[in-house]
Design a protein around this motif. Sequence first.
Motif, PDB file in Angstrom:
ATOM      1  N   ARG A   1       0.829  -1.332   0.172  1.00  0.00           N
ATOM      2  CA  ARG A   1       0.011  -0.051   0.269  1.00  0.00           C
ATOM      3  C   ARG A   1       0.817   1.344  -0.036  1.00  0.00           C
ATOM      4  O   ARG A   1       0.706   2.020  -0.793  1.00  0.00           O
ATOM      5  CB  ARG A   1      -0.926   0.088   1.355  1.00  0.00           C
TER       6      ARG A   1
ATOM      7  N   THR B   1      -2.933   2.544  -4.027  1.00  0.00           N
ATOM      8  CA  THR B   1      -3.327   1.122  -3.471  1.00  0.00           C
ATOM      9  C   THR B   1      -4.155   1.233  -2.719  1.00  0.00           C
ATOM     10  O   THR B   1      -4.573   1.691  -1.891  1.00  0.00           O
ATOM     11  CB  THR B   1      -2.032   0.521  -3.311  1.00  0.00           C
TER      12      THR B   1
ATOM     13  N   VAL C   1      -6.948  -1.204  -0.060  1.00  0.00           N
ATOM     14  CA  VAL C   1      -6.425  -2.768   0.800  1.00  0.00           C
ATOM     15  C   VAL C   1      -7.565  -3.264   1.397  1.00  0.00           C
ATOM     16  O   VAL C   1      -8.095  -2.953   1.997  1.00  0.00           O
ATOM     17  CB  VAL C   1      -4.722  -2.900   2.044  1.00  0.00           C
TER      18      VAL C   1
END
Length: 417
Positions: free
Chosen positions: A28, A34, A36
Amino acid sequence: MTDNPRVPLVLISGLAPGPNADLAERLRLAEPGTAVVHHDLRQIHSGVVRRRIRLGDRDQLTVLELAHGCVSCTLREDLLPLLRKLSQMPQVRRIVVRLDEAMEPEPVSWALHNVLVGDRPVIEDVDLRAVLTVVDCAGWLTDSTGDDTLAERNLLASPEDERTIAQVALSQVEFADLLVLAGAATDAWSAAKASAVLDRVAPSIPRVELSSVDGKTVLDAVPADARRGEVTDMHGPLLRGQPPLHTDCGIGLLTFTSQRPFHPERLHDAIDVLLDGVVRTRGRLWVASQPDMALWIESAGGGLGVGHAGPWLAAPDGPDWAAVSPERRTLASLRWDPLFGDRAQELVVVTDQATPDEIEAALNGALLTEEELAAGEQEWLRYPDPFGEWHEEPCEDTETDPEKHDVNASNRKDETQ
């Protein structure tokens, strides 16, 4: 297929939540955008799943109440639609799914490719770049060779979950594209023995140390020929890569093959040999009382599953040669029998305390004798068949590939008696 570029997706599996979360966080932080995603299944027996999404400064925890508490419902009702939603958000550049410890990446990958969300599967929205499995070096050897069940560890993925810890541990590493080693073994012998097991169940999968993982470059260690979530043909090679054939730290490897069928009752009586002192069994069975259907068998940690693997090519209703994988066609051509076609036994057994000779002798004793073989198929169909009844999971019509239901619904040792 949509015209929009697919968003990269990474799956993380493993039995240790701390190292799993560490790896997800490294990924991340390495790439802005990103997201998660993690589903906590610890209360799934009550129909409750806790979903956490981290994206930039956002950290959102949602409590989901499901009509049926099972992994397939979590996948179908929440994870798959969520992946599509995230893939359409312009600020999302990559998605990392940290699977619950009880989840195996293979059925998740199958769902990505085959379960429809709306009018199409989610694999049209995401590009599965890698399956990473975290191996907790301090406990993985015990997990992969022990007899504990998920229930005994409070790791159930559904109220009916009968799997062993070993089944999950081994399935997670076998399906990985990259193994991430976390921590250290308790002693040098345990480290060497765990390495010997990994060499035999996952011979082609590279390993890296979590302590040295760079979230920006870790995926560079994934081999070019990695499966990347591809669920392979159950009639294909039983191992990816070439495992060592010698015994190391007491860990051995037996490949059992034969071109005559098993007697169903004698096989059932002998099946314990694939449990005691055995780390892992995977393979295809030809049982005389079911001459047209290949059976699939897996065992680990006192848990054993037997299920359908689809018809043989030589069966009257067998698949067309052009419709199966090149690997299956090649294997069938090499062993084709004028009478029985591609029907054959093929098992790979990773042993620990058991000796390969004992296992081979027990399996050979379960094959049809010359007299039984000569009696012919009509006589074989009269044999009582303990493998004729199948245990089915709830929601099975949406959980996995129909040919793999019984493999995923693994039975405990005492239920095969």
